[in-house]
Design an enzyme around this catalytic site. Structure first.
Site, PDB file in Angstrom:
ATOM      1  N   LYS A 190       0.806  -1.217   0.000  1.00  0.00           N
ATOM      2  CA  LYS A 190       0.000   0.000   0.000  1.00  0.00           C
ATOM      3  C   LYS A 190       0.844   1.274   0.000  1.00  0.00           C
ATOM      4  O   LYS A 190       0.371   2.349  -0.391  1.00  0.00           O
ATOM      5  CB  LYS A 190      -0.928   0.013   1.213  1.00  0.00           C
ATOM      6  CG  LYS A 190      -2.045  -1.019   1.185  1.00  0.00           C
ATOM      7  CD  LYS A 190      -3.140  -0.644   0.221  1.00  0.00           C
ATOM      8  CE  LYS A 190      -4.366  -1.533   0.395  1.00  0.00           C
ATOM      9  NZ  LYS A 190      -5.466  -1.129  -0.506  1.00  0.00           N
TER      10      LYS A 190
ATOM     11  N   SER B 134       1.479  -9.777  -0.025  1.00  0.00           N
ATOM     12  CA  SER B 134       1.112  -8.364  -0.080  1.00  0.00           C
ATOM     13  C   SER B 134       1.343  -7.596   1.212  1.00  0.00           C
ATOM     14  O   SER B 134       1.481  -6.368   1.187  1.00  0.00           O
ATOM     15  CB  SER B 134      -0.350  -8.227  -0.503  1.00  0.00           C
ATOM     16  OG  SER B 134      -1.201  -8.901   0.406  1.00  0.00           O
TER      17      SER B 134
END
Length: 403
Positions: free
Chosen positions: A52, A303
């Site tokens: 992110k 991730s």
């Protein structure tokens, strides 16, 4: 909404000032067990422990000086919050983050530590998002969307460029999907440069809003989400992202909570990688892709790695049960002197280890000359567990397997 390869290349040029490429590691154990070559793209090694950071930082870098002075605001369950906080600090903007009341403590603390102001509102991401939008209108802060933003998607797509540079002959790229920004960006880059590469999007079966949207051909809103993978617990799918993903993702896979928990444990033990639930979904999906990936070069996008220690303990327990290395049984014994000792000797003879034993005579349906014992046992695997159960059944009045 349209994101191009050139958009992603521009994002990469800008982000190079702030971020180094995340590492990619080949794992021989995982490769041998699945009959292919497994490479781990470690976004959990980013400064905030998540991909992110890419999209959020790039978005803020494109703001004007006056916009940065007004500050930024975002809604997030945790990782996007940290990305916005990190990017804002790097680029001299104040950040206000609205997080759901049940946001993981580690993500909440990390977001505050990066200098952001945090407001806890709403029961889930979608409620927090609505509240953040209201605050943005009142305060004139710039809203940084977690996924429905071209700059954010372009920033996430820079991971796709890195994958092709680190493994030019990759066959499959597997990644988790929450809102869809990561796989939208990555698939945009890869499908232009290497169109034959197969892209796989993965979701928890308890929060599969995007997969359901792909199947129905329109954005779906779930009544609720049921997953500990908070990073991908998105109830309302984005129609804009659905359109991008439907044309660029080749395969979709749903995985259950037990599979995600077992994958976190496997990655921890066999790859020495700490992954959060959203990060482990990609590995959990491989069980359903075995025939497709055999003999291929497969990149798993880990991730994120931001997971609360208390949750990790419960997940490890769940993973051990799923992998057959932790066994829970309730047994009924005759309430005679030596019965419990005989039971423990039998377990020891079978080579199992007793982690917990609860001896209870007070169960309402237990006869006066009987007693219940709840056992948690450590075993070597499914075959050993089956052997222990078989041995116990020969010596107890009743055995109940607890899942």
């Amino acid at each position: 909404m349209k994101i191009t390869l050139e958009d992603i290349k521009k994002a990469r040029k800008e982000l190079q000032q702030y971020l180094a490429p995340s590492p990619m590691l080949f794992n021989s154990w995982l490769s041998e067990s699945l009959g292919c070559e497994i490479y781990l793209k470690l976004e959990n090694m980013q400064p905030i422990g998540s991909f992110k950071i890419r999209g959020a930082t790039y978005k803020i870098s494109r703001l004007s000086a006056s916009q940065r002075k007004r500050g930024v605001i975002a809604a997030s369950a945790g990782n996007h919050a940290q990305g916005v906080a990190w990017g804002a600090r790097q680029l001299g903007a104040s950040a206000l983050i609205v997080m759901p009341t049940g946001a993981p403590i580690v993500k909440l603390q990390n977001t505050k530590a990066l200098g952001a102001e945090v407001v806890l509102r709403g029961e889930n991401y979608d409620q927090a998002y609505a509240i953040a939008r209201e605050i943005a209108e009142k305060t004139n802060r710039v809203f940084v969307h977690a996924f429905e933003d071209e700059a954010v998607i372009a920033g996430q797509g820079t991971a796709g460029l890195e994958i092709l540079e680190q493994l030019p002959d990759v066959d499959f790229v597997v990644g988790s999907v929450g809102g869809g920004g990561l796989m939208a960006g990555i698939s945009t880059a890869i499908k232009v440069l290497k169109p034959k590469v197969q892209l796989v999007g993965c979701q928890s079966s308890g929060a599969s809003s995007m997969i359901q949207s792909i199947r129905t051909g329109k954005a779906v809103k779930l009544e609720s989400s049921h997953t500990f993978a908070d990073g991908i617990a998105v109830i309302q799918a984005s129609e804009k992202l659905r359109k991008i993903l439907s044309s660029q993702i080749d395969h979709w896979v749903e995985v259950d909570e037990e599979a995600i928990a077992a994958s976190i444990l496997t990655l921890l033990e066999k790859a020495k990688i700490l992954s959060e639930g959203a990060g482990a979904v990609a590995f959990a999906a491989l069980e359903q892709l075995k025939t497709k990936i055999r003999g291929k070069k497969v990149v798993l996008i880990i991730s994120g790695g931001n997971i609360d220690v208390n949750l990790l303990s419960r997940i490890i327990d769940l993973g051990l049960i799923r992998s057959g290395r932790r066994l829970r049984v309730n047994v009924l014994l005759s309430d005679r002197p030596g019965s419990l000792a005989n039971l423990t000797r039998l377990i020891a003879k079978q080579g199992a280890n007793i982690l917990q034993a609860i001896h209870d005579r007070s169960e309402p349906f237990t006869k006066i000359d009987q007693t219940d014992v709840a056992l948690t046992l450590e075993t070597r695997g499914p075959d050993h567990s089956a052997a222990v159960i078989k041995a116990l059944k020969t010596k107890v009045l009743r055995l109940e397997l607890v899942h």
